[in-house]
Design a protein around this motif. Structure first.
Motif, PDB file in Angstrom:
ATOM      1  N   ASP A 263      22.921 -32.672 -30.452  1.00 42.45           N
ATOM      2  CA  ASP A 263      23.741 -31.571 -31.473  1.00 42.45           C
ATOM      3  C   ASP A 263      23.415 -30.090 -31.124  1.00 42.45           C
ATOM      4  OD1 ASP A 263      21.760 -31.636 -32.955  1.00 42.45           O
ATOM      5  OD2 ASP A 263      23.003 -31.605 -34.304  1.00 42.45           O
ATOM      6  N   SER A 264      22.612 -29.913 -30.191  1.00 42.01           N
ATOM      7  CA  SER A 264      22.416 -28.702 -30.313  1.00 42.01           C
ATOM      8  C   SER A 264      23.687 -27.632 -29.678  1.00 42.01           C
ATOM      9  CB  SER A 264      21.520 -27.620 -29.303  1.00 42.01           C
ATOM     10  OG  SER A 264      21.549 -28.388 -27.793  1.00 42.01           O
ATOM     11  N   VAL A 265      24.684 -28.284 -28.366  1.00 38.89           N
ATOM     12  CA  VAL A 265      25.591 -27.287 -28.174  1.00 38.89           C
ATOM     13  C   VAL A 265      26.776 -27.145 -29.481  1.00 38.89           C
ATOM     14  CG1 VAL A 265      25.049 -28.466 -25.594  1.00 38.89           C
ATOM     15  CG2 VAL A 265      26.627 -29.896 -27.349  1.00 38.89           C
ATOM     16  N   GLU A 266      26.217 -28.240 -30.085  1.00 42.69           N
ATOM     17  CA  GLU A 266      27.877 -27.683 -31.211  1.00 42.69           C
ATOM     18  C   GLU A 266      27.378 -26.492 -32.034  1.00 42.69           C
ATOM     19  OE1 GLU A 266      28.588 -31.346 -32.892  1.00 42.69           O
ATOM     20  OE2 GLU A 266      29.291 -32.644 -31.186  1.00 42.69           O
ATOM     21  N   ASP A 267      25.928 -26.218 -32.133  1.00 45.87           N
ATOM     22  CA  ASP A 267      25.846 -25.314 -33.063  1.00 45.87           C
ATOM     23  C   ASP A 267      26.209 -23.722 -33.039  1.00 45.87           C
ATOM     24  OD1 ASP A 267      23.444 -22.590 -33.597  1.00 45.87           O
ATOM     25  OD2 ASP A 267      22.415 -24.745 -34.838  1.00 45.87           O
ATOM     26  N   PRO A 268      26.588 -23.452 -34.003  1.00 48.10           N
ATOM     27  CA  PRO A 268      28.045 -21.960 -33.948  1.00 48.10           C
ATOM     28  C   PRO A 268      26.448 -20.243 -32.987  1.00 48.10           C
ATOM     29  CG  PRO A 268      27.873 -22.640 -35.714  1.00 48.10           C
ATOM     30  CD  PRO A 268      26.820 -23.416 -35.053  1.00 48.10           C
TER      31      PRO A 268
ATOM     32  N   LEU B  29      19.053 -12.924 -31.941  1.00 45.84           N
ATOM     33  CA  LEU B  29      18.228 -12.659 -33.187  1.00 45.84           C
ATOM     34  C   LEU B  29      19.383 -13.198 -33.978  1.00 45.84           C
ATOM     35  CD1 LEU B  29      15.116 -10.602 -32.988  1.00 45.84           C
ATOM     36  CD2 LEU B  29      15.340 -12.941 -33.409  1.00 45.84           C
ATOM     37  N   THR B  30      20.996 -11.691 -33.937  1.00 46.31           N
ATOM     38  CA  THR B  30      21.174 -12.250 -35.079  1.00 46.31           C
ATOM     39  C   THR B  30      22.389 -12.733 -34.710  1.00 46.31           C
ATOM     40  OG1 THR B  30      21.868  -9.397 -34.833  1.00 46.31           O
ATOM     41  CG2 THR B  30      23.464 -10.610 -35.781  1.00 46.31           C
ATOM     42  N   LYS B  31      22.648 -13.447 -33.273  1.00 48.85           N
ATOM     43  CA  LYS B  31      23.595 -14.665 -33.492  1.00 48.85           C
ATOM     44  C   LYS B  31      22.572 -16.189 -34.062  1.00 48.85           C
ATOM     45  CE  LYS B  31      26.549 -12.423 -29.480  1.00 48.85           C
ATOM     46  NZ  LYS B  31      26.946 -12.808 -27.903  1.00 48.85           N
ATOM     47  N   ILE B  32      21.584 -15.716 -33.920  1.00 45.71           N
ATOM     48  CA  ILE B  32      21.600 -17.347 -34.218  1.00 45.71           C
ATOM     49  C   ILE B  32      21.007 -16.888 -35.868  1.00 45.71           C
ATOM     50  CG2 ILE B  32      20.037 -18.432 -32.237  1.00 45.71           C
ATOM     51  CD1 ILE B  32      17.361 -17.033 -33.203  1.00 45.71           C
ATOM     52  N   GLY B  33      21.221 -15.910 -35.997  1.00 41.21           N
ATOM     53  CA  GLY B  33      20.262 -15.716 -37.246  1.00 41.21           C
ATOM     54  C   GLY B  33      19.024 -16.078 -38.465  1.00 41.21           C
ATOM     55  N   ALA B  34      18.458 -15.805 -37.040  1.00 37.90           N
ATOM     56  CA  ALA B  34      16.693 -15.394 -36.829  1.00 37.90           C
ATOM     57  C   ALA B  34      16.624 -13.864 -37.679  1.00 37.90           C
ATOM     58  CB  ALA B  34      16.273 -15.755 -35.735  1.00 37.90           C
ATOM     59  N   ARG B  35      15.203 -14.095 -38.270  1.00 39.85           N
ATOM     60  CA  ARG B  35      14.838 -12.312 -38.266  1.00 39.85           C
ATOM     61  C   ARG B  35      13.505 -12.170 -37.582  1.00 39.85           C
ATOM     62  NH1 ARG B  35      12.078 -14.034 -43.489  1.00 39.85           N
ATOM     63  NH2 ARG B  35      10.300 -14.008 -42.555  1.00 39.85           N
TER      64      ARG B  35
ATOM     65  N   ARG C 171      10.859 -13.212 -34.244  1.00 38.28           N
ATOM     66  CA  ARG C 171      10.257 -13.632 -32.826  1.00 38.28           C
ATOM     67  C   ARG C 171      10.320 -15.515 -33.304  1.00 38.28           C
ATOM     68  NH1 ARG C 171      10.589 -10.047 -28.246  1.00 38.28           N
ATOM     69  NH2 ARG C 171       9.726 -11.860 -27.102  1.00 38.28           N
ATOM     70  N   ILE C 172       9.579 -14.430 -34.589  1.00 42.03           N
ATOM     71  CA  ILE C 172       8.721 -16.484 -34.899  1.00 42.03           C
ATOM     72  C   ILE C 172      10.224 -17.383 -35.103  1.00 42.03           C
ATOM     73  CG2 ILE C 172       7.514 -17.586 -36.601  1.00 42.03           C
ATOM     74  CD1 ILE C 172       5.775 -15.805 -36.466  1.00 42.03           C
ATOM     75  N   GLN C 173      11.044 -16.895 -35.586  1.00 45.33           N
ATOM     76  CA  GLN C 173      12.139 -17.951 -36.351  1.00 45.33           C
ATOM     77  C   GLN C 173      12.830 -18.016 -35.316  1.00 45.33           C
ATOM     78  OE1 GLN C 173      13.935 -15.907 -39.077  1.00 45.33           O
ATOM     79  NE2 GLN C 173      12.911 -16.574 -41.408  1.00 45.33           N
ATOM     80  N   ALA C 174      13.087 -16.996 -33.780  1.00 40.96           N
ATOM     81  CA  ALA C 174      13.396 -17.112 -32.705  1.00 40.96           C
ATOM     82  C   ALA C 174      12.733 -18.176 -31.869  1.00 40.96           C
ATOM     83  CB  ALA C 174      13.364 -15.967 -31.794  1.00 40.96           C
ATOM     84  N   VAL C 175      11.872 -18.349 -31.628  1.00 44.91           N
ATOM     85  CA  VAL C 175      11.416 -19.572 -31.649  1.00 44.91           C
ATOM     86  C   VAL C 175      10.913 -21.342 -31.794  1.00 44.91           C
ATOM     87  CG1 VAL C 175       8.591 -20.321 -30.675  1.00 44.91           C
ATOM     88  CG2 VAL C 175       9.259 -18.681 -30.444  1.00 44.91           C
ATOM     89  N   ILE C 176      11.591 -20.917 -32.916  1.00 44.61           N
ATOM     90  CA  ILE C 176      12.189 -21.693 -33.906  1.00 44.61           C
ATOM     91  C   ILE C 176      12.810 -22.695 -34.189  1.00 44.61           C
ATOM     92  CG2 ILE C 176      11.995 -23.077 -36.507  1.00 44.61           C
ATOM     93  CD1 ILE C 176      10.029 -20.797 -37.548  1.00 44.61           C
ATOM     94  N   PHE C 177      14.408 -22.058 -33.961  1.00 44.96           N
ATOM     95  CA  PHE C 177      15.378 -22.034 -33.591  1.00 44.96           C
ATOM     96  C   PHE C 177      15.597 -22.918 -31.540  1.00 44.96           C
ATOM     97  CE2 PHE C 177      19.359 -21.576 -31.135  1.00 44.96           C
ATOM     98  CZ  PHE C 177      20.012 -21.610 -32.715  1.00 44.96           C
TER      99      PHE C 177
END
Length: 132
Positions: A57-62, A106-112, A114-120
């Motif tokens: 479902d990763s392709v469906e993540d806005p 970071l803005t587009k994926i809603g991450a605060r 880089r750590i949250q971007a890695v998790i994403f």
């Protein structure tokens, strides 16, 4: 793992020197993330236990769908743990351009941070721990 998901911006060891502690506080204050180098491999290995091999479902993540092709490449690189300098070198970009891309990601994926971007990136099958 739970602390990262809850929004922790980093980890330092109890024996961190005062200058390391101050540098970590300053980094987090400006929105960066801090992980003691001695913990990085263990943290990634532990986190990888919780990450599915691939999420259909990763392709469906806005957030993911809103990324440009370059921003997606940048997210993958961040997920691999590359620094801005390494990303700039690999993609033949200036570091300021990389910083701009990282900020947009970071803005587009809603991450605060880089750590949250890695998790994403891990959650969406874009990054996996490397085998040394």
């Amino acid at each position: 793992h739970a602390a990262l998901r809850a929004g922790a911006s980093g980890f330092l060891l109890k024996d961190a020197r005062p200058e390391e502690l101050l540098a970590g506080i300053r980094a987090v204050a400006v929105g960066d993330a801090v992980i003691a180098p001695a913990l990085t491999r263990r943290l990634l290995d532990e986190f990888a236990r919780y990450v599915p091999a691939h999420r259909a479902d990763s392709v469906e993540d806005p957030g993911l769908c809103s990324l440009t092709e370059r921003e997606r490449e940048i997210l993958v690189a961040v997920g691999k743990g590359w620094t801005n300098g390494e990303i700039a070198t690999r993609f033949v970009l200036s570091e300021s351009t990389v910083k701009t891309h990282v900020g947009r990601v970071l803005t587009k994926i809603g991450a605060r941070d880089r750590i949250q971007a890695v998790i994403f990136a891990y959650d969406h099958g874009l990054a996996r721990p490397s085998v040394d």
